[in-house]
Design a protein around this motif. Structure first.
Motif, PDB file in Angstrom:
ATOM      1  N   ALA A 283      30.055  -1.523  -7.396  1.00  0.00           N
ATOM      2  CA  ALA A 283      28.784  -1.816  -6.729  1.00  0.00           C
ATOM      3  C   ALA A 283      28.463  -3.306  -6.809  1.00  0.00           C
ATOM      4  O   ALA A 283      27.955  -3.899  -5.854  1.00  0.00           O
ATOM      5  CB  ALA A 283      27.662  -0.990  -7.350  1.00  0.00           C
ATOM      6  N   MET A 284      28.771  -3.920  -7.942  1.00  0.00           N
ATOM      7  CA  MET A 284      28.551  -5.359  -8.078  1.00  0.00           C
ATOM      8  C   MET A 284      29.480  -6.143  -7.157  1.00  0.00           C
ATOM      9  O   MET A 284      29.109  -7.204  -6.644  1.00  0.00           O
ATOM     10  CB  MET A 284      28.740  -5.765  -9.540  1.00  0.00           C
ATOM     11  CG  MET A 284      27.658  -5.215 -10.467  1.00  0.00           C
ATOM     12  SD  MET A 284      27.953  -5.555 -12.224  1.00  0.00           S
ATOM     13  CE  MET A 284      27.779  -7.344 -12.244  1.00  0.00           C
ATOM     14  N   ASP A 285      30.673  -5.617  -6.925  1.00  0.00           N
ATOM     15  CA  ASP A 285      31.582  -6.259  -5.968  1.00  0.00           C
ATOM     16  C   ASP A 285      30.992  -6.208  -4.555  1.00  0.00           C
ATOM     17  O   ASP A 285      31.135  -7.162  -3.774  1.00  0.00           O
ATOM     18  CB  ASP A 285      32.947  -5.565  -5.982  1.00  0.00           C
ATOM     19  CG  ASP A 285      33.734  -5.839  -7.255  1.00  0.00           C
ATOM     20  OD1 ASP A 285      33.396  -6.810  -7.962  1.00  0.00           O
ATOM     21  OD2 ASP A 285      34.676  -5.067  -7.553  1.00  0.00           O
ATOM     22  N   TYR A 286      30.340  -5.096  -4.229  1.00  0.00           N
ATOM     23  CA  TYR A 286      29.668  -5.008  -2.924  1.00  0.00           C
ATOM     24  C   TYR A 286      28.543  -6.032  -2.831  1.00  0.00           C
ATOM     25  O   TYR A 286      28.342  -6.663  -1.779  1.00  0.00           O
ATOM     26  CB  TYR A 286      29.115  -3.604  -2.699  1.00  0.00           C
ATOM     27  CG  TYR A 286      30.129  -2.624  -2.174  1.00  0.00           C
ATOM     28  CD1 TYR A 286      30.365  -2.486  -0.810  1.00  0.00           C
ATOM     29  CD2 TYR A 286      30.861  -1.818  -3.049  1.00  0.00           C
ATOM     30  CE1 TYR A 286      31.300  -1.585  -0.331  1.00  0.00           C
ATOM     31  CE2 TYR A 286      31.799  -0.904  -2.574  1.00  0.00           C
ATOM     32  CZ  TYR A 286      32.012  -0.795  -1.218  1.00  0.00           C
ATOM     33  OH  TYR A 286      32.952   0.093  -0.746  1.00  0.00           O
ATOM     34  N   VAL A 287      27.796  -6.206  -3.908  1.00  0.00           N
ATOM     35  CA  VAL A 287      26.705  -7.186  -3.917  1.00  0.00           C
ATOM     36  C   VAL A 287      27.267  -8.583  -3.664  1.00  0.00           C
ATOM     37  O   VAL A 287      26.691  -9.377  -2.907  1.00  0.00           O
ATOM     38  CB  VAL A 287      25.928  -7.128  -5.235  1.00  0.00           C
ATOM     39  CG1 VAL A 287      24.918  -8.283  -5.320  1.00  0.00           C
ATOM     40  CG2 VAL A 287      25.196  -5.790  -5.371  1.00  0.00           C
ATOM     41  N   GLU A 288      28.404  -8.910  -4.292  1.00  0.00           N
ATOM     42  CA  GLU A 288      29.040 -10.209  -4.054  1.00  0.00           C
ATOM     43  C   GLU A 288      29.424 -10.358  -2.580  1.00  0.00           C
ATOM     44  O   GLU A 288      29.263 -11.443  -1.994  1.00  0.00           O
ATOM     45  CB  GLU A 288      30.286 -10.346  -4.938  1.00  0.00           C
ATOM     46  CG  GLU A 288      29.984 -10.560  -6.412  1.00  0.00           C
ATOM     47  CD  GLU A 288      31.238 -10.839  -7.205  1.00  0.00           C
ATOM     48  OE1 GLU A 288      32.283 -11.148  -6.583  1.00  0.00           O
ATOM     49  OE2 GLU A 288      31.190 -10.746  -8.442  1.00  0.00           O
ATOM     50  N   LEU A 289      29.919  -9.269  -1.985  1.00  0.00           N
ATOM     51  CA  LEU A 289      30.276  -9.313  -0.565  1.00  0.00           C
ATOM     52  C   LEU A 289      29.020  -9.548   0.278  1.00  0.00           C
ATOM     53  O   LEU A 289      29.034 -10.337   1.218  1.00  0.00           O
ATOM     54  CB  LEU A 289      30.968  -8.003  -0.192  1.00  0.00           C
ATOM     55  CG  LEU A 289      31.537  -7.872   1.235  1.00  0.00           C
ATOM     56  CD1 LEU A 289      32.835  -7.065   1.202  1.00  0.00           C
ATOM     57  CD2 LEU A 289      30.538  -7.179   2.147  1.00  0.00           C
ATOM     58  N   TYR A 290      27.923  -8.881  -0.078  1.00  0.00           N
ATOM     59  CA  TYR A 290      26.664  -9.085   0.645  1.00  0.00           C
ATOM     60  C   TYR A 290      26.178 -10.528   0.522  1.00  0.00           C
ATOM     61  O   TYR A 290      25.680 -11.107   1.484  1.00  0.00           O
ATOM     62  CB  TYR A 290      25.592  -8.139   0.114  1.00  0.00           C
ATOM     63  CG  TYR A 290      25.852  -6.659   0.334  1.00  0.00           C
ATOM     64  CD1 TYR A 290      26.663  -6.214   1.374  1.00  0.00           C
ATOM     65  CD2 TYR A 290      25.253  -5.706  -0.481  1.00  0.00           C
ATOM     66  CE1 TYR A 290      26.891  -4.859   1.562  1.00  0.00           C
ATOM     67  CE2 TYR A 290      25.462  -4.352  -0.293  1.00  0.00           C
ATOM     68  CZ  TYR A 290      26.290  -3.924   0.738  1.00  0.00           C
ATOM     69  OH  TYR A 290      26.491  -2.589   0.931  1.00  0.00           O
TER      70      TYR A 290
ATOM     71  N   VAL B 162      20.910   1.166  -5.926  1.00  0.00           N
ATOM     72  CA  VAL B 162      19.534   1.379  -6.389  1.00  0.00           C
ATOM     73  C   VAL B 162      19.470   1.308  -7.906  1.00  0.00           C
ATOM     74  O   VAL B 162      18.563   0.692  -8.487  1.00  0.00           O
ATOM     75  CB  VAL B 162      19.002   2.738  -5.888  1.00  0.00           C
ATOM     76  CG1 VAL B 162      17.692   3.106  -6.591  1.00  0.00           C
ATOM     77  CG2 VAL B 162      18.786   2.696  -4.381  1.00  0.00           C
ATOM     78  N   GLN B 163      20.439   1.896  -8.577  1.00  0.00           N
ATOM     79  CA  GLN B 163      20.471   1.870 -10.045  1.00  0.00           C
ATOM     80  C   GLN B 163      20.631   0.455 -10.583  1.00  0.00           C
ATOM     81  O   GLN B 163      20.196   0.148 -11.699  1.00  0.00           O
ATOM     82  CB  GLN B 163      21.598   2.769 -10.562  1.00  0.00           C
ATOM     83  CG  GLN B 163      21.359   4.255 -10.306  1.00  0.00           C
ATOM     84  CD  GLN B 163      22.580   5.100 -10.620  1.00  0.00           C
ATOM     85  OE1 GLN B 163      23.538   4.637 -11.256  1.00  0.00           O
ATOM     86  NE2 GLN B 163      22.579   6.340 -10.154  1.00  0.00           N
ATOM     87  N   LEU B 164      21.233  -0.419  -9.775  1.00  0.00           N
ATOM     88  CA  LEU B 164      21.388  -1.816 -10.178  1.00  0.00           C
ATOM     89  C   LEU B 164      20.134  -2.638  -9.878  1.00  0.00           C
ATOM     90  O   LEU B 164      20.107  -3.836 -10.146  1.00  0.00           O
ATOM     91  CB  LEU B 164      22.584  -2.440  -9.466  1.00  0.00           C
ATOM     92  CG  LEU B 164      23.981  -1.972  -9.913  1.00  0.00           C
ATOM     93  CD1 LEU B 164      25.063  -2.626  -9.071  1.00  0.00           C
ATOM     94  CD2 LEU B 164      24.210  -2.265 -11.390  1.00  0.00           C
ATOM     95  N   GLY B 165      19.121  -1.988  -9.307  1.00  0.00           N
ATOM     96  CA  GLY B 165      17.860  -2.675  -9.073  1.00  0.00           C
ATOM     97  C   GLY B 165      17.615  -3.131  -7.658  1.00  0.00           C
ATOM     98  O   GLY B 165      16.607  -3.799  -7.378  1.00  0.00           O
ATOM     99  N   HIS B 166      18.512  -2.797  -6.742  1.00  0.00           N
ATOM    100  CA  HIS B 166      18.338  -3.182  -5.342  1.00  0.00           C
ATOM    101  C   HIS B 166      17.540  -2.114  -4.596  1.00  0.00           C
ATOM    102  O   HIS B 166      17.503  -0.952  -4.994  1.00  0.00           O
ATOM    103  CB  HIS B 166      19.693  -3.414  -4.688  1.00  0.00           C
ATOM    104  CG  HIS B 166      20.508  -4.471  -5.362  1.00  0.00           C
ATOM    105  ND1 HIS B 166      20.275  -5.825  -5.201  1.00  0.00           N
ATOM    106  CD2 HIS B 166      21.547  -4.379  -6.247  1.00  0.00           C
ATOM    107  CE1 HIS B 166      21.135  -6.515  -5.933  1.00  0.00           C
ATOM    108  NE2 HIS B 166      21.909  -5.666  -6.580  1.00  0.00           N
TER     109      HIS B 166
END
Length: 379
Positions: free
Chosen positions: A367-374, A31-35
């Protein structure tokens, strides 16, 4: 990105341990990253229910959480209301991330995704390890796998938090070798310094739930065989009968005078507790990840952990402590003796560990690594 988490329980149901914290930290950081993150969960809080309004979306530290009523009060967490909501809304999200396995709540949600043509990310959180499969209702789990699980797993994308969990999981679905990835769990680190001190007596710490899985008997037997002075501080809580069993064992071994039962340590207390130790020991029979290992290293306290701890490879690769087998008590005693005598190595780890942990467990980076996985799942 619109992300849906489906999880049997969510904070403040801390009775379920570490996964609750890990899942919430990830949701909040995304959420803090804007998602936009929404959590579908149940009112589960052990044998009781959370004091929340079922079916109503509430904001929990920036995350939209909807708690659904469950009709069972056990670990199955059956929730027809959650199934209906998943069926109706699952295609509205860019990514669906399902946490846990072996309970009907998650199996039903995964089936809903399958029928709606959605491939979710699945984080089993250690549910495919041998210990879980053999220690608790193994026949039921095998039946569930044969009837339902092996048909649902190929329609998911695997996420694991350690190399050990990766190896355990792909045995259940070899397809994950091409459709899966590893990203560490997020760990809530305080961002402050903790003063370390030289102890007059070599001080060993344990901090976790006091449970047979944690291998405390192994540690007590091993300490009864060492030839150096030590103090063991045990922090945590557990079933009264089991704690009493450990106290009696220590007395039988003649080491009770070396042991301090320190009680449960909350977030503000545990980091100073680690910093006051010369060595943190976790001789667990199984640990999918073990957040306490990262917390100890963060304050500069070296670790001695069993090769059944998910982070054992990470610790070994980064030279942040010692790894031991636990089948032979003499091996554990030998490794304890090595750590006691290698003062220079302990000092090196104390000086370097925090820098390594700050780099590898930066929450924004993870968290950005999770976004890449998504993004990989989205194709």
């Amino acid at each position: 990105m619109k992300i849906l988490f489906i999880v049997p329980s969510y904070k403040p149901a801390y009775i379920y341990g570490g996964p609750i914290v890990v899942i919430a930290r990830l949701a909040e950081r995304l959420v803090q990253l804007g998602h936009e993150v929404t959590v579908y969960t149940t009112t589960a809080n052990g044998k009781t229910e959370l004091d929340v309004t079922p079916g109503k979306t509430v904001m929990v530290d920036g995350v939209a959480v909807k708690y659904f009523k469950r009709i069972t009060k056990d670990h199955t967490h059956v929730s027809p209301a959650l199934y209906r909501a998943t069926w109706k809304t699952v295609k509205q999200y860019d990514v669906v991330h399902i946490h846990s396995w072996w309970n009907l709540l998650v199996l039903g949600a995964t089936l809903a995704c399958r029928l709606r043509g959605v491939k979710p990310v699945l984080s089993p959180h250690g549910m495919f390890c041998d210990y879980v499969l053999t220690a608790n209702n193994s026949k039921k789990k095998q039946l569930i796998h044969n009837l339902i699980g092996k048909r649902l797993l190929p329609g998911t994308f695997l996420h694991v938090s350690s190399h050990m969990e990766w190896q355990e999981s792909i045995r259940y679905n070899p397809k994950w070798k091409e459709e899966g990835g590893m990203v560490f769990n997020l760990v809530d680190l305080p961002g402050k310094d903790y003063a370390r001190k030289d102890n007059h007596v070599f001080t060993i710490s344990f901090l976790s739930r006091i449970d047979p899985k944690k291998g405390l008997e192994i540690l007590l037997y091993a300490l009864a065989r060492v030839q150096f002075p030590y103090r063991l501080r045990i922090a945590g809580s557990g079933e009264a009968d089991y704690v009493r069993k450990l106290e009696l064992l220590a007395k039988e071994l003649g080491i009770e005078q070396h042991i301090e039962w320190a009680g449960w340590k909350g977030p503000e207390e545990k980091f100073p507790f680690f910093a006051e130790s010369d060595l943190f020991v976790l001789t667990s029979l199984n640990e999918n990840f073990a957040i306490v290992v990262i917390e100890s290293l963060y304050v500069g306290t070296p670790v001695l952990i069993s090769n059944n701890v998910g982070l054992s490879r990470y610790v070994d690769d980064n030279k942040l402590g010692w790894i031991t087998g636990i089948e032979d008590i003499d091996e554990v005693a030998k490794q304890l003796t090595v750590t006691y005598h290698d003062r220079e190595e302990r000092q090196r780890i104390s000086q370097q560990a925090r820098t390594v942990i700050n780099h590898d467990f930066n929450e924004t980076k993870l968290a950005m690594d999770y976004v890449e996985l998504y993004e990989e799942v989205k194709g």
